[in-house]
Write a protein that holds these residues in place. Sequence first.
Motif, PDB file in Angstrom:
ATOM      1  N   UNK A  10      45.881  38.839  39.171  1.00  0.00           N
ATOM      2  CA  UNK A  10      44.569  38.368  38.560  1.00  0.00           C
ATOM      3  C   UNK A  10      44.784  37.456  37.567  1.00  0.00           C
ATOM      4  N   UNK A  11      45.885  36.647  37.465  1.00  0.00           N
ATOM      5  CA  UNK A  11      45.963  35.654  36.577  1.00  0.00           C
ATOM      6  C   UNK A  11      44.988  34.486  36.503  1.00  0.00           C
ATOM      7  N   UNK A  12      44.678  34.173  37.532  1.00  0.00           N
ATOM      8  CA  UNK A  12      43.683  32.927  37.448  1.00  0.00           C
ATOM      9  C   UNK A  12      42.187  33.442  37.138  1.00  0.00           C
ATOM     10  N   UNK A  13      41.892  34.646  37.386  1.00  0.00           N
ATOM     11  CA  UNK A  13      40.347  35.276  37.429  1.00  0.00           C
ATOM     12  C   UNK A  13      40.205  36.227  36.346  1.00  0.00           C
ATOM     13  N   UNK A  14      41.076  36.820  35.606  1.00  0.00           N
ATOM     14  CA  UNK A  14      40.778  37.872  34.743  1.00  0.00           C
ATOM     15  C   UNK A  14      41.655  37.915  33.423  1.00  0.00           C
ATOM     16  N   UNK A  15      41.243  38.690  32.253  1.00  0.00           N
ATOM     17  CA  UNK A  15      41.942  38.682  31.186  1.00  0.00           C
ATOM     18  C   UNK A  15      43.349  39.579  31.736  1.00  0.00           C
ATOM     19  N   UNK A  16      44.253  39.446  30.573  1.00  0.00           N
ATOM     20  CA  UNK A  16      45.563  39.979  30.616  1.00  0.00           C
ATOM     21  C   UNK A  16      45.317  41.503  30.541  1.00  0.00           C
TER      22      UNK A  16
END
Length: 401
Positions: free
Chosen positions: A179-185
Amino acid sequence: MNKILIIGAGHAGGSVAALLRQYGHEGPIVLAGEEASPPYQRPPLSKAWLKGEATGEGLLLRPESFYAEQGIELRTGVTAMAIDRDGKRVRFADGTDERYDVLVLATGSTARRLAIPGADRPDLLELRTLDDAEQLKAALQPGRRLAVVGGGYVGLEAGASARSLGVEVVVLERMDRVLARVASETLSRFFTYLHRAHGVEIRTGVEVSAFEDGGVRLADGSLVAADAVLVGVGGMACDTLAVGAGLTCDNGVVVDETARTSDPSIYAIGDMTSRPMPVYGGRMARLESVPNALEQAKQAAAAITGRPGPVPEVPWFWSDQYDVKLQIAGLPTGADRQLVRGDPAGGPFAVFHLAGDRIVCVEAVNAPADFMGGRQLIARATPVDAVKLADPAVSMKAVAL
């Protein structure tokens, strides 16, 4: 009376056809789509449909009889090939054409393909249509191994459904987190832990170099063995018709706040559009979501029938994985910090993205009150007290300054 032709019989196209009748349009409406099915819901494809918890009739947006009852001509299994803007006609692959006074494009998005050896293999799976979901469902037999290329929402949802069916799952993600492109760490860490706790193998920072018999070849030369491979690396706007017709396109068909394109007789709605976001100062964005499709369907139907446009909405999204419901409101545009409310390790929580003292996005995990409250505060651009916001004991109504 004006004839309205809608190209694309998905969620957006089916919705705008119904809304046009609801808003009083009495002229001819033709709804034409490539798939054999009437308009249906796509979100359940990666969840309830794969697990056998949904029926074909249950997927339909409306009963098939609805279209005839409303005087909407439904043409399924037809592919639009070209738009003649001067003659106001659309040509189809079967040799027919349709005249229009107003054209609505709702062709959605298509799966992005990797430019690597084997990417055109017929046994590779994707998940965009009901036919795709049927093929994937047939492959999910207990004891088999599924490789999911791409750690986005669709891939993770399909992986969760596969695990519930007794399928081994490995997720391959080229970025350093899912989910690196769409969500927080914080959200990425939570879903990585969740999937691993359910037996999913997640491998990040890996590059796929080829698809072969027996699995997925990585750039380091190793082979990830799999009985089936699902590729979910994002989508691209289906804008070929629009480009061919000379409409303005930039990461989708460019539209205004009424969903009108650069041709005043043509509208475009849904996944295929690049649209202004009034809540974010008119910034352009291409959104792939049901709420976006419905909002733009309302915009277009209102403009065509001369009604006032709908109040601009805060974009929102959701994802269901195992027993977890994720709800997201807003976009992290301009955010300068993040604040976590609740405990990601042990219960409901939400990640708030703030720009100064205003919330611009909220990611809520099993926390519907935080989602709803955050969405309202984003819409009103209400300043908040960060100390109160971080305290789950303080209601969302009480966090405003």
